[in-house]
Scaffold this active site. Structure first.
Site, PDB file in Angstrom:
ATOM      1  N   GLY A  23       0.813  -1.208   0.000  1.00  0.00           N
ATOM      2  CA  GLY A  23       0.000   0.000   0.000  1.00  0.00           C
ATOM      3  C   GLY A  23       0.846   1.255   0.000  1.00  0.00           C
ATOM      4  O   GLY A  23       0.557   2.218   0.712  1.00  0.00           O
ATOM      5  N   ARG A  26       0.488   5.850  -1.787  1.00  0.00           N
ATOM      6  CA  ARG A  26      -0.027   7.119  -1.268  1.00  0.00           C
ATOM      7  C   ARG A  26       0.064   7.162   0.250  1.00  0.00           C
ATOM      8  O   ARG A  26       0.353   6.160   0.902  1.00  0.00           O
ATOM      9  CB  ARG A  26      -1.480   7.306  -1.697  1.00  0.00           C
ATOM     10  CG  ARG A  26      -2.418   6.251  -1.151  1.00  0.00           C
ATOM     11  CD  ARG A  26      -3.862   6.523  -1.594  1.00  0.00           C
ATOM     12  NE  ARG A  26      -4.019   6.337  -3.036  1.00  0.00           N
ATOM     13  CZ  ARG A  26      -5.085   6.730  -3.721  1.00  0.00           C
ATOM     14  NH1 ARG A  26      -6.062   7.361  -3.095  1.00  0.00           N
ATOM     15  NH2 ARG A  26      -5.169   6.508  -5.012  1.00  0.00           N
ATOM     16  N   VAL A  75      -3.172  -7.650  -1.652  1.00  0.00           N
ATOM     17  CA  VAL A  75      -2.582  -8.415  -0.550  1.00  0.00           C
ATOM     18  C   VAL A  75      -3.597  -9.285   0.178  1.00  0.00           C
ATOM     19  O   VAL A  75      -3.216 -10.204   0.908  1.00  0.00           O
ATOM     20  CB  VAL A  75      -1.851  -7.503   0.461  1.00  0.00           C
ATOM     21  CG1 VAL A  75      -0.654  -6.829  -0.198  1.00  0.00           C
ATOM     22  CG2 VAL A  75      -2.795  -6.481   1.071  1.00  0.00           C
ATOM     23  N   SER A 153      -2.654   1.118  14.378  1.00  0.00           N
ATOM     24  CA  SER A 153      -3.278   2.422  14.562  1.00  0.00           C
ATOM     25  C   SER A 153      -3.604   2.615  16.033  1.00  0.00           C
ATOM     26  O   SER A 153      -3.818   1.645  16.771  1.00  0.00           O
ATOM     27  CB  SER A 153      -4.576   2.516  13.741  1.00  0.00           C
ATOM     28  OG  SER A 153      -5.319   3.669  14.093  1.00  0.00           O
ATOM     29  N   TYR A 166     -12.409  -1.320  11.490  1.00  0.00           N
ATOM     30  CA  TYR A 166     -11.036  -0.823  11.406  1.00  0.00           C
ATOM     31  C   TYR A 166     -10.279  -1.072  12.713  1.00  0.00           C
ATOM     32  O   TYR A 166      -9.142  -1.558  12.706  1.00  0.00           O
ATOM     33  CB  TYR A 166     -11.056   0.664  11.075  1.00  0.00           C
ATOM     34  CG  TYR A 166      -9.698   1.280  10.851  1.00  0.00           C
ATOM     35  CD1 TYR A 166      -9.011   1.087   9.647  1.00  0.00           C
ATOM     36  CD2 TYR A 166      -9.091   2.070  11.832  1.00  0.00           C
ATOM     37  CE1 TYR A 166      -7.760   1.661   9.439  1.00  0.00           C
ATOM     38  CE2 TYR A 166      -7.858   2.650  11.626  1.00  0.00           C
ATOM     39  CZ  TYR A 166      -7.192   2.444  10.430  1.00  0.00           C
ATOM     40  OH  TYR A 166      -5.950   3.014  10.237  1.00  0.00           O
ATOM     41  N   LYS A 170      -6.954  -3.452  13.302  1.00  0.00           N
ATOM     42  CA  LYS A 170      -5.692  -2.922  13.801  1.00  0.00           C
ATOM     43  C   LYS A 170      -5.309  -3.516  15.157  1.00  0.00           C
ATOM     44  O   LYS A 170      -4.123  -3.696  15.457  1.00  0.00           O
ATOM     45  CB  LYS A 170      -5.769  -1.392  13.880  1.00  0.00           C
ATOM     46  CG  LYS A 170      -5.909  -0.714  12.517  1.00  0.00           C
ATOM     47  CD  LYS A 170      -4.741  -1.060  11.586  1.00  0.00           C
ATOM     48  CE  LYS A 170      -4.789  -0.278  10.296  1.00  0.00           C
ATOM     49  NZ  LYS A 170      -3.618  -0.532   9.425  1.00  0.00           N
ATOM     50  N   ILE A 199      -2.858  11.687  11.939  1.00  0.00           N
ATOM     51  CA  ILE A 199      -1.775  12.070  11.031  1.00  0.00           C
ATOM     52  C   ILE A 199      -2.311  12.883   9.858  1.00  0.00           C
ATOM     53  O   ILE A 199      -3.382  12.597   9.318  1.00  0.00           O
ATOM     54  CB  ILE A 199      -1.048  10.818  10.502  1.00  0.00           C
ATOM     55  CG1 ILE A 199      -0.585   9.930  11.668  1.00  0.00           C
ATOM     56  CG2 ILE A 199       0.138  11.216   9.623  1.00  0.00           C
ATOM     57  CD1 ILE A 199       0.378  10.587  12.634  1.00  0.00           C
TER      58      ILE A 199
END
Length: 258
Positions: A23, A26, A75, A153, A166, A170, A199
């Protein structure tokens, strides 16, 4: 007479190393790829749907004097990951660094979250990391060295409303990191996780001003982090200075997880 201490520099500490960054076209992955290349690594830029951005990054790295190659692969596909790894080994004979950064979000409240959105996030964020580690582990074991850095994360540490999928992916990645670290440690392979906080990326720039202000308010340091903050931490863990660090989760989050 006092000894004057100067800040040590490590300009090319990854020279000759082969690094696969998933990944990487970007965001945080892009920053990690650029940093590893700047330190001398041959960077394999994995992408799935962003071929053009991957090519632009490879060209940027080459223009700066680095080495990079684009390699497309979903992946979350076990067989496709196997083919990718075999292709890499055939060309380079070894991989020294694996950074599992590929990830997606499909945010929603639990009662509104679809099974498809839950499965998609777990397949890429968690199973994707399993797939690459699973297929590369035999080579790391044979060469008795290797660095794996999984991008988790702060949501996987604290949880986050609207991100059940999510956060689960993580948090699972943290458990996977610690388990694999125990399995590979005796062969000199280090496995760690980095948990970014709030971030400044394309994704967070797309948030409303109110959401961005709320995010910053949750950070004790009172500001967003940068992609470079994450890349620097990953680069440290990928180098020889981190040879005695394994199974750890480093939160680069301005204090959010305190």
């Amino acid at each position: 007479m006092e000894v004057e201490l100067s800040k040590p520099e490590y300009p090319m500490e990854l020279a000759g190393k082969v690094a696969l960054v998933t990944g990487a076209s970007r965001g945080i992955g892009r920053g990690i790829a650029r940093k590893l290349a700047a330190l001398g690594a041959i960077v394999l830029i994995n992408y799935n749907g962003s071929q053009q951005k991957a090519r632009e990054l490879a060209e940027e790295i080459a223009a700066a004097g680095g080495q990079a190659e684009c390699i497309g692969c979903d992946v979350s596909d076990f067989a496709a990951c196997s083919d990718m790894i075999e292709q890499i080994i055939k060309k380079y004979s070894h991989v020294d660094i694996l950074v599992n950064n590929a990830g997606v979000t499909r945010d929603n409240l639990l009662m509104r979250m679809s099974e498809e959105d839950y499965d998609k996030v777990l397949d890429i964020n968690l199973k994707g990391a399993f797939n690459t580690m699973r297929h590369l582990s035999k080579y790391f074991l044979m060469q008795r060295s290797g660095k794996i850095v999984n991008i988790s994360s702060v949501s996987g540490v604290l949880g986050n409303a609207g991100q059940a999928n999510y956060s689960a992916s993580k948090a699972g990645l943290i458990g996977l990191t610690k388990s694999v670290a125990r399995e590979l440690a005796s062969r000199g392979v280090c496995v760690n996780a980095v948990a970014p906080g709030f971030i400044d990326t394309e994704m967070t720039r797309a948030l409303s001003e109110k959401a961005r202000e709320a995010g910053v308010a949750a950070v004790p340091m009172g500001r967003m982090g940068s992609v470079e903050d994450i890349a620097e931490t990953v680069a440290f863990l990928a180098g020889d200075r981190a040879n005695y660090i394994t199974g750890q989760v480093i939160c680069v989050d301005g204090g959010m997880a305190i």
